[in-house]
Design a protein around this motif. Structure first.
Motif, mmCIF file in Angstrom:
data_model
loop_
_atom_site.group_PDB
_atom_site.id
_atom_site.type_symbol
_atom_site.label_atom_id
_atom_site.label_comp_id
_atom_site.label_asym_id
_atom_site.label_seq_id
_atom_site.Cartn_x
_atom_site.Cartn_y
_atom_site.Cartn_z
ATOM 1 N N GLY A 230 -49.014 67.529 62.695
ATOM 2 C CA GLY A 230 -49.740 68.238 63.736
ATOM 3 C C GLY A 230 -51.229 67.991 63.726
ATOM 4 N N LYS A 231 -51.653 66.810 63.283
ATOM 5 C CA LYS A 231 -53.074 66.477 63.266
ATOM 6 C C LYS A 231 -53.235 65.011 63.642
ATOM 7 N N SER A 232 -54.479 64.570 63.677
ATOM 8 C CA SER A 232 -54.762 63.165 63.934
ATOM 9 C C SER A 232 -55.637 62.631 62.807
ATOM 10 N N ILE A 233 -55.621 61.323 62.621
ATOM 11 C CA ILE A 233 -56.425 60.702 61.585
ATOM 12 C C ILE A 233 -56.881 59.335 62.070
ATOM 13 N N LYS A 234 -58.101 58.961 61.715
ATOM 14 C CA LYS A 234 -58.628 57.650 62.050
ATOM 15 C C LYS A 234 -58.382 56.670 60.899
ATOM 16 N N THR A 235 -58.377 55.381 61.230
ATOM 17 C CA THR A 235 -58.281 54.338 60.222
ATOM 18 C C THR A 235 -59.459 53.386 60.370
ATOM 19 N N TYR A 236 -60.177 53.166 59.258
ATOM 20 C CA TYR A 236 -61.276 52.211 59.236
ATOM 21 C C TYR A 236 -60.942 51.093 58.255
ATOM 22 N N ALA A 237 -61.264 49.860 58.617
ATOM 23 C CA ALA A 237 -61.026 48.705 57.757
ATOM 24 C C ALA A 237 -62.357 48.089 57.330
ATOM 25 N N LEU A 238 -62.351 47.479 56.142
ATOM 26 C CA LEU A 238 -63.563 46.935 55.542
ATOM 27 C C LEU A 238 -63.542 45.410 55.565
ATOM 28 N N TYR A 239 -64.658 44.826 56.031
ATOM 29 C CA TYR A 239 -64.774 43.367 56.113
ATOM 30 C C TYR A 239 -66.176 42.906 55.720
#
Length: 353
Positions: A230-239
């Motif tokens: 019942g929530k949302s989450i962001k995804t960040y990638a490292l480069y």
């Protein structure tokens, strides 16, 4: 997408090579980078925590600043960019960490966020007598879950009584509480199944490192778990960005770094990662195949932006963190040659976190 900078809080950045730029971490360097990032309207800057590096001929990450103190200084010399410090729960009582975070949040006027790492390199903590034993690998997320639950309760209510498996607090105070309610944004690099479950439960953002398939799979899995919760989450990638006027010139730089592989420093990384029999061992074993601590994007500015565009459309991620071989030159080039192309493709959210 959101865009941020992974600050060089430790020496020599994210390339383990004799041929890449070598430098020491200083406040002035990190301040200049952060001010540049704010001028570009990037969303955030983040510093990791590191207590012991990998030695060898480049002494990779053997010199490192304190994340909380650094970000407090950065908060004071910026006005709008997001500020993330990193903490490892074995090193700080949750009440102390909650108060430190609330202080930096006040300095930044609500721009603070916390990156929580459960910890995998026992050499960092055993040197200080803080390593609880190798069985910690099995319960590190259970420990961190209790630790972070206390921190969040202190942020919400300013006080907590807690008697758990790992911590005992009696009417413990942490006032004033942070400006952002119910709490500042929280980040974790949840790559394993257990780590991802922890991240979905507690955090707003998941950091991922890996190839395209890994990034996409971890991001999708995390968002499905979050939706079920019942929530949302962001995804960040490292480069790491390796760029030059042409693809050929950029590839020559890449080959130069690869040819200078700092084998004794990489051996230190291998020795540290071999203690963890789980996902971190697999992650770092893969890294030992070259000199990059995170995947490089190699090419001309056009090629770099095309790759970012591809990531945006094909990996289900929400943002990117960047590192550079030489941060000042790299960011100057990023602002001059890359950022306008990113905006032409409409890739920036331009909404600070």
């Amino acid at each position: 997408m959101d865009f941020g900078i992974f600050l060089p809080i430790a020496n020599n950045g994210w390339i383990v090579s004799n041929n890449s730029p070598h430098y020491m971490p200083t406040f002035e360097l990190n301040k200049e980078i952060s001010v540049m990032a704010e001028r570009m309207d990037l969303d955030f800057v983040l510093s990791m925590v590191k207590y012991r590096g990998y030695g060898g001929e480049t002494e990779h990450w053997d010199y490192a600043m304190d994340s909380f103190n650094l970000m407090a200084g950065i908060a004071a010399v910026t006005s709008k960019i997001g500020i993330y410090a990193t903490v490892q729960p074995l090193t700080l009582n949750p009440a102390i960490a909650a108060r430190m975070a609330a202080t930096v949040d006040d300095i930044s006027q609500g721009r603070f966020g916390l990156n929580v790492v459960a910890g995998w390199n026992k050499f960092e903590y055993s040197q200080m007598g803080l390593w609880p034993g190798d069985d910690y690998y099995q319960y590190r997320y259970e420990y961190t879950d209790e630790w972070l639950s206390i921190v969040k309760e202190l942020w919400r209510n300013g006080r907590v009584t807690h008697h758990g498996k790992y911590f005992n607090l009696d009417d413990c105070l942490c006032q004033p509480t942070p400006i952002t309610k119910p709490n500042p944004p929280i980040v974790c690099a949840g790559m394993s199944d257990t780590g991802l479950q922890f991240t979905v439960k507690h955090c707003d953002i998941n950091f991922v490192v890996g190839d395209l398939e890994t990034i996409k799979n971890v991001s999708t899995k995390g968002k499905i778990l979050a939706q079920k919760a019942g929530k949302s989450i962001k995804t960040y990638a490292l480069y790491t960005i390796i760029t030059a006027d042409t693809d050929e010139e950029a590839e020559k730089i890449n080959e130069q770094y690869l040819a200078g592989s700092a084998q004794s420093s990489l051996a230190g990384l291998k020795a540290a990662s071999s203690n963890d029999k789980g996902s971190m061992k697999e992650t770092f074993t893969e890294k030992l195949k070259n000199v990059y601590m995170c995947p490089p994007i190699v090419g001309s500015p056009e090629t770099v932006v095309d790759y970012i565009d591809y990531l945006s459309k094909n990996t289900d991620i929400d943002g990117l963190l960047f590192t550079f071989p030489d941060f000042i030159k790299g960011m100057e080039n990023f602002e001059k040659e890359i950022l306008a192309r990113i905006d032409e493709k409409g890739l920036r959210s331009k909404i600070a976190i």
